[in-house]
Design a protein around this motif. Structure first.
Motif, PDB file in Angstrom:
ATOM      1  N   UNK A   1      14.382 -74.740  39.051  1.00 48.51           N
ATOM      2  CA  UNK A   1      15.250 -75.956  39.659  1.00 48.51           C
ATOM      3  C   UNK A   1      16.413 -75.428  40.562  1.00 48.51           C
ATOM      4  N   UNK A   2      16.693 -74.189  40.341  1.00 45.40           N
ATOM      5  CA  UNK A   2      17.742 -73.648  41.349  1.00 45.40           C
ATOM      6  C   UNK A   2      17.370 -73.472  42.618  1.00 45.40           C
ATOM      7  N   UNK A   3      16.050 -73.123  42.830  1.00 47.11           N
ATOM      8  CA  UNK A   3      15.537 -73.070  44.287  1.00 47.11           C
ATOM      9  C   UNK A   3      15.296 -74.372  45.005  1.00 47.11           C
ATOM     10  N   UNK A   4      15.017 -75.150  44.136  1.00 48.02           N
ATOM     11  CA  UNK A   4      15.005 -76.817  44.666  1.00 48.02           C
ATOM     12  C   UNK A   4      16.236 -77.262  45.085  1.00 48.02           C
ATOM     13  N   UNK A   5      17.591 -76.742  44.066  1.00 52.70           N
ATOM     14  CA  UNK A   5      18.583 -77.399  44.454  1.00 52.70           C
ATOM     15  C   UNK A   5      19.310 -76.802  45.635  1.00 52.70           C
ATOM     16  N   UNK A   6      19.089 -75.276  45.842  1.00 49.33           N
ATOM     17  CA  UNK A   6      19.371 -74.756  46.971  1.00 49.33           C
ATOM     18  C   UNK A   6      18.956 -75.019  48.305  1.00 49.33           C
ATOM     19  N   UNK A   7      17.640 -75.631  48.240  1.00 49.61           N
ATOM     20  CA  UNK A   7      17.024 -76.136  49.413  1.00 49.61           C
ATOM     21  C   UNK A   7      17.584 -77.446  49.786  1.00 49.61           C
ATOM     22  N   UNK A   8      18.152 -78.428  48.689  1.00 51.06           N
ATOM     23  CA  UNK A   8      18.556 -79.500  49.104  1.00 51.06           C
ATOM     24  C   UNK A   8      20.112 -79.573  49.180  1.00 51.06           C
ATOM     25  N   UNK A   9      20.709 -78.808  48.927  1.00 46.74           N
ATOM     26  CA  UNK A   9      22.176 -78.800  48.912  1.00 46.74           C
ATOM     27  C   UNK A   9      22.783 -79.148  47.434  1.00 46.74           C
ATOM     28  N   UNK A  10      22.496 -80.636  47.593  1.00 46.50           N
ATOM     29  CA  UNK A  10      22.898 -81.276  46.195  1.00 46.50           C
ATOM     30  C   UNK A  10      21.961 -82.263  46.145  1.00 46.50           C
TER      31      UNK A  10
END
Ligand code: ADE
Length: 318
Positions: free
Chosen positions: A120-129
């Motif tokens: 989930x961290x990787x997805x969050x980093x890609x999205x920002x928020x």
């Protein structure tokens, strides 16, 4: 002798015996039964590899642990905790399931659910928020998985977006139970044995990842179910804000911020989510919002729970 072989994970195969009778043979899976592929993740004592069962063609993630390294670094206890914990948590879609374990001379192998979309961290980093809708969906699945593990007497103790994996449907799978605690077991060994009342709902000293550590762990060296809900509050905050609430340039300063409840909300943080986070990031674990109240909080209005939550289509990330 260090690596017990109790409750070995097996498959059942039909065979015809020498008398022509059909018999059920219990087969223990081994390294030869899988094709190993790319590396999915790497830890200090293990590597997670993509693998395919040669017979069924089912895909798995296999965690390969180096026995010599684990013994040398005195981590045998944590490997056993991970196996014992996962063997207790087999009935929930939001927790990585352990299918088989086996070993060879060099390594231990844990055959796990594959979570194709990574952390989930990787997805969050890609999205920002994340927006409120996405945050509600992912945190609802995380909370439902925490509820199940708590009902089964397990405290995770290291919940964070790195330990929340996403499968091919972008559904949550919680992983990394190497520092979990099984309640009601002897805290010295984390396995059966005589215990007194004080051991029943407490966990022995352990510090997880600095940013998500609960204040009670820092002040009393004690974790309880509510400690996972503190970490859950940190995750709700992080998905909406793009960063964890307590973060400093070193662990000591991060701990100072946690015990001082020293955090602020960025501008534009949704007020209803803010109310939930403020009721979770409470220093006294006894005053933290309990599981059922979290599920009933206004932030989760219209959120479905139970089996239907795991049939829900993940909202598109935006
Ligand atoms: N990395 C660590 N564990 C994993 C898993 N179960 N699936 C995919 N990637 C992983």
């Amino acid at each position: 002798e260090e690596w017990k072989e109790k409750g070995a994970a097996v498959g059942i195969r039909q065979e015809v015996d020498t008398n022509g009778r059909t018999v059920q043979r219990i087969m223990k899976k081994g390294v030869k039964d899988f094709n190993f592929g790319r590396t999915l993740g790497e830890g200090s004592y293990s590597t997670v590899l993509h693998a395919t069962d040669r017979q069924t063609l089912r895909e798995y993630a296999i965690k390969v642990l180096d026995k010599r390294h684990i013994i040398k670094e005195k981590k045998v206890k944590y490997v056993n905790i991970e196996k014992d914990t996962l063997n207790r948590l087999t009935e929930h879609p939001g927790i990585v399931r352990l299918y088989y374990t086996f070993q060879d001379e060099r390594s231990l192998y844990f055959v796990l659910d594959l979570a194709n979309n990574g952390e989930l961290l990787g997805v969050l980093k890609k999205m920002g928020t994340f927006d409120e809708e996405c945050t509600r969906f992912y945190t609802a699945q995380i909370l439902d998985a925490i509820d199940y593990m708590h009902q089964r007497g397990v405290i995770h103790r290291d919940l964070k977006p790195e330990n929340v994996l996403l499968d091919s449907h972008m559904h949550v799978k919680i992983t990394d139970f190497g520092t979990a605690k099984i309640l009601g077991l002897n805290p010295k060994t984390n396995s059966g044995g005589p215990l007194d009342g004080s051991e029943l709902d407490r966990a022995n000293s352990f510090v997880g990842t600095a940013e998500y550590v609960s204040p009670e762990l820092l002040t009393d060296k004690n974790a309880c179910k509510a400690s996972d809900l503190w970490a859950f509050g940190c995750i709700v905050y992080q998905l909406l804000a793009g960063r964890p609430p307590f973060k400093a340039s070193n662990e000591y300063q991060t701990f100072q911020k946690i015990v001082g409840l020293d955090y602020t909300f960025p501008d534009g943080f949704p007020p209803i989510a803010r109310d939930l986070v403020e009721r979770l990031l409470v220093l006294d674990p006894a005053k933290r919002l309990p599981m059922e109240h979290i599920k009933n909080h206004e932030f989760f209005d219209n959120q479905i729970w139970g089996k239907a939550l795991w049939k829900q289509k993940a909202p598109r990330l935006k």
